[in-house]
Design an enzyme around this catalytic site. Structure first.
Site, PDB file in Angstrom:
ATOM      1  N   ASP A 118      -8.683   3.224   9.611  1.00 31.79           N
ATOM      2  CA  ASP A 118      -8.848   2.618  10.936  1.00 31.79           C
ATOM      3  C   ASP A 118      -7.704   1.673  11.309  1.00 31.79           C
ATOM      4  O   ASP A 118      -7.719   1.095  12.397  1.00 31.79           O
ATOM      5  CB  ASP A 118     -10.167   1.834  10.997  1.00 31.79           C
ATOM      6  CG  ASP A 118     -11.349   2.733  11.341  1.00 31.79           C
ATOM      7  OD1 ASP A 118     -11.123   3.780  11.980  1.00 31.79           O
ATOM      8  OD2 ASP A 118     -12.486   2.392  10.963  1.00 31.79           O
ATOM      9  N   GLU A 121      -5.528   2.931  14.390  1.00 27.59           N
ATOM     10  CA  GLU A 121      -6.315   2.987  15.621  1.00 27.59           C
ATOM     11  C   GLU A 121      -6.651   1.588  16.147  1.00 27.59           C
ATOM     12  O   GLU A 121      -6.625   1.344  17.353  1.00 27.59           O
ATOM     13  CB  GLU A 121      -7.619   3.760  15.379  1.00 27.59           C
ATOM     14  CG  GLU A 121      -8.496   3.851  16.623  1.00 27.59           C
ATOM     15  CD  GLU A 121      -9.889   4.356  16.307  1.00 27.59           C
ATOM     16  OE1 GLU A 121     -10.688   4.434  17.246  1.00 27.59           O
ATOM     17  OE2 GLU A 121     -10.179   4.641  15.127  1.00 27.59           O
ATOM     18  N   ASP A 122      -6.942   0.658  15.244  1.00 24.73           N
ATOM     19  CA  ASP A 122      -7.533  -0.615  15.656  1.00 24.73           C
ATOM     20  C   ASP A 122      -6.599  -1.823  15.553  1.00 24.73           C
ATOM     21  O   ASP A 122      -6.996  -2.925  15.890  1.00 24.73           O
ATOM     22  CB  ASP A 122      -8.789  -0.897  14.820  1.00 24.73           C
ATOM     23  CG  ASP A 122      -9.874   0.137  15.069  1.00 24.73           C
ATOM     24  OD1 ASP A 122      -9.892   0.702  16.174  1.00 24.73           O
ATOM     25  OD2 ASP A 122     -10.690   0.373  14.170  1.00 24.73           O
TER      26      ASP A 122
END
Length: 786
Positions: A118, A121-122
């Site tokens: 993640d 993406e984050d």
């Protein structure tokens, strides 16, 4: 790509934990050094240490340094970010890595990718940052996971399919992408409880629609079963709880049956001096519920809830298949075997790599019990999947890795050909995901695995595209059959070809496999492009010969004369000789050109009136209204419960796909006109809506008070006899005092079957009627309302 965040600054809402994995439980009960509850950092460190311990206990090479580096990097990247529960977000990547290591058996590369999945993406970090710090392979996997983040499906149908397409592309490059994605989805499903009901339906429906069958196709049996059970739990909570309670109530009885049944088997295996273990396998709640729905039976009428697994260590690894059969012979001397229930998955493994020998034996208590015989190697593949089994999972995936390699190769072929409709692509892939298998032989005796329902045409394209595109028929077991002939397991198939044969448009109607459909459509599109190009060239030459220019005005007039909607269709018609470029056409063209009513412009209103834009739009909305965009300003509130009562029922639409009545588990769906449709949660249409348009799903519940009647249908099948119809009518109108609306019954060869249509208040009325109808003499089957 759409995110599933409901609140700015919050993490993905489906990640909020409400249940805990085994490692989570250890952390929750851990105590700090001074006897107090552990601090937040101590809980995070304990979770990571448990991951390291699991990895060190595996047979992988011990690459601790890079795992530590990935953990510290991810922890720093997600610093200060919390889940809705208040828990540090880093706990989610650790849990995903724990599942990858412990439950699938992946190694350091996958663990690092799971910890980092993640980050891109984050946070502000890029794939280039990941590659610089952790190398190209980990970066490639993280990139694949980033592309398919936030779930397979977006807000729009095209985005949904395109995102799924990315998933399959990255999967075919490195299978670990989808394996880690499975771990991510499993943890999300384990922590789904705090979500509002409409989000639960959306995520559970998506899981059941794609992830569970994909897990099954990849051989991840344990994960597939858990995903199905969790989806079932959130979509039908009352049914789930009811089955779980009944399984609990009958556990002591099953334990006794298992003990009595396996005692003589253990004696026989001990005499054979085998190293083995015998396990009880209890059917999952979702599988039980599926069988109850399919067979229209109660929990008590299902007799295969218990199965027995014999897992042994072979004396010689290359002789394990023979040892399986030796065990079968030994236990068949103790119990009588069912002659039609022997399943040999040893010599012909399933497409997902599953190997075992299944035999059904009659116990001394008079009950059929299935026994699954497999070696420890076969058991590991059955539990964890052979997709994760290559040389302890740390080597490159190649195209010759058995059945899975063939399947990935098929996916690549489909992906290589762009589809005009992305939803067609999704449906084509799902043909292979859900299909069970048959085994078909070539004329030389080679075995080919095909989906159930495959035709001779599918078999031809499975062998080779050239063979399929030129086939004129087939010989099945030496008998001539048409291309549409459906194959059965054990058939030997010879394809007959002709050089003059070409792919026909109607072949799409009886091709069933994704590969055959994709190849046929690709060839038809290629032929259409060639005919269009040829027609365009012929028309250009014809116009030049008649000293005319290929202007849009001329093309519009020609389309009108030849009844073609647009120039491309005109070119194809000319190229296929459907339209002749002759003197008659020239005469019509010049006559219209010299008309006194304004020349070619007089055709403009006609062409506008016949423009296919409006008609296409209306037809598309009528045939498949869900293929439009998300309403921009929904008037509904998505996180509230919509009560369907006598006072509000007129506000909702009830489509004809599933006929929900009070007592059914239902959900709402916002259609394109801002109306709310009510569907049963297990409705096939609703299943696709949940997966494709999850953000338009609403939580709906019945709140009726037995004041309104609903139409319900019940299907029956019975042995025909005089008075049967009278007995049925007596049950419905006499005993149950229910108003009949229509009865349709036909008798053939001593069997009568039909449909009873009646007015009821709710589902409990139907259940009572079904129970009473089953008591009628010679009644064989009574199904739940259609």
């Amino acid at each position: 790509m759409t995110n599933e965040n409901d609140d700015i600054g919050m993490r993905k809402v489906q990640d909020e934990p409400v249940e805990h994995t085994q490692s989570d439980a250890k952390q929750a009960t851990a105590q700090s050094a001074d006897g107090q509850q552990p601090t937040e950092d101590e809980r995070v460190q304990a979770a990571f240490q448990h991951l390291l311990d699991t990895y060190l206990a595996s047979p992988h090479r011990k690459k601790i340094d890079i795992i530590n580096k990935a953990f510290n990097f991810a922890k720093q990247a997600h610093k200060g970010v919390r889940r809705l529960s208040g828990e540090p977000y880093i706990m989610h990547p650790i849990a995903v890595a724990q599942i990858a290591c412990e439950e699938i058996g992946l190694g350091s590369t996958s663990i690092c990718a799971a910890l980092l999945h993640d980050v891109v993406e984050d946070t502000d970090y890029t794939i280039e940052d990941i590659e610089n710090m952790f190398g190209a392979k980990i970066a490639q996997i993280v990139d694949g996971l980033t592309k398919i983040s936030g779930g397979i499906f977006g807000e729009h149908a095209s985005a949904q399919a395109e995102n799924f397409k990315k998933l399959l592309l990255t999967m075919s490059e490195d299978i670990r992408v989808i394996l880690i994605k499975m771990c991510d989805r499993l943890h999300n499903m384990r922590t789904l409880d705090s979500q509002p009901a409409n989000k639960q339906y959306k995520i559970a429906g998506e899981t059941l629609y794609i992830y569970a069958p994909l897990a099954n196709r990849l051989g991840l049996n344990k994960i597939k079963t858990e995903l199905e059970d969790l989806s079932f739990r959130y979509e039908h909570p009352q049914e789930y709880d009811r089955i779980k309670k009944k399984l609990s109530f009958t556990q002591q009885e099953r334990d006794q049956l298992f003990s009595d049944f396996t005692a003589p088997i253990r004696e026989a295996l001990d005499k054979m001096q085998l190293k083995y273990e015998i396990k009880a396998r209890v059917k999952s709640p979702y599988s039980i519920w599926q069988k109850m729905q399919a067979k229209h039976v109660t929990f008590e009428e299902i007799y295969d809830i218990l199965a027995v697994r014999i897992i042994f260590t072979p004396k010689q690894r290359d002789d394990e298949i023979n040892e399986c059969f030796n065990i079968y012979v030994a236990i068949s001397k103790i119990y009588k075997s069912h002659p039609d229930r022997l399943r040999d998955w040893l010599n012909h493994p399933k497409a997902n790599g599953y190997q075992a020998l299944h035999v059904t034996l009659m116990s001394h208590q008079g009950q059929w019990i299935e026994v699954q015989i497999r070696s420890d190697r076969m058991n590991e593949i059955a539990e964890k999947g052979f997709a994760a089994h290559w040389k302890y999972k740390e080597t490159e995936i190649t195209e010759d890795e058995g059945e899975l390699g063939e399947w990935l190769s098929t996916i690549k072929e489909i992906l290589d050909d762009p589809q005009p409709d992305a939803m067609d692509f999704l449906d084509a892939i799902k043909l292979n995901l859900f299909a069970s298998e048959i085994f078909v032989f070539t004329p030389k005796g080679e075995i080919k695995t095909m989906p159930t329902g495959s035709t001779a045409l599918d078999f031809a394209f499975q062998i080779h595209t050239f063979l399929g595109s030129h086939c004129i028929g087939a010989k099945v077991n030496h008998k001539l059959v048409p291309l549409s002939h459906k194959l059965k397991s054990g058939d030997q198939v010879e394809i007959l070809t002709s050089k003059s044969q070409h792919v026909q448009p109607d072949w799409v109607n009886f091709a069933t496999t994704a590969k055959a459909k994709a190849k046929i459509q690709a060839i038809l599109r290629r032929d259409a492009r060639e005919k269009q190009k040829q027609g365009e060239s012929e028309l250009s030459q014809w116009l030049q010969d008649h000293e005319l220019q290929p202007t849009s005005a001329i093309l519009d007039k020609l389309c009108n004369i030849c009844n073609q909607q647009k120039p491309d269709e005109l070119f194809r018609a000319i190229g296929s000789q459907a339209v002749k470029l002759d003197d008659t056409l020239y005469s019509q063209l010049t006559t219209q050109s010299s008309s006194k009513s304004g020349g070619w412009k007089r055709y403009v209103p006609f062409l506008k009136h016949n423009s296919n834009k409006k008609n296409d739009k209306a037809q598309k909305e009528t045939v498949e209204k869900a293929k439009t965009v998300e309403p921009t300003q929904p008037k509904t509130k998505k996180n509230v419960v919509y009560a369907v009562s006598e006072a509000t029922i007129h506000q909702y639409k009830f489509p004809n796909c599933c006929h929900p009545i009070p007592g059914d588990d239902i959900l709402g769906f916002i259609d394109n006109q801002q109306n709310i449709e009510i569907h049963r949660r297990d409705c096939p249409v609703a299943n696709k809506l949940k997966a494709s348009y999850g953000n338009r799903i609403l939580d709906a519940r019945w709140n009726m008070h037995r004041q309104m009647l609903f139409t319900a249908k019940i299907a029956i099948k019975a042995i025909d006899r005089p008075g049967m119809l009278l007995d049925i009518a007596n049950v419905i109108s006499g005993q149950m005092n229910v108003s009949m609306q229509q009865i349709t019954i036909k008798a053939n060869d001593g069997i009568c079957e039909g449909v009873l249509e009646m007015h009821v208040y709710d589902r409990s009325d139907c259940e009572k009627i079904i129970h009473q109808l089953k008591q009628v003499k010679d009644m064989q089957e009574v199904s739940e309302p259609i």
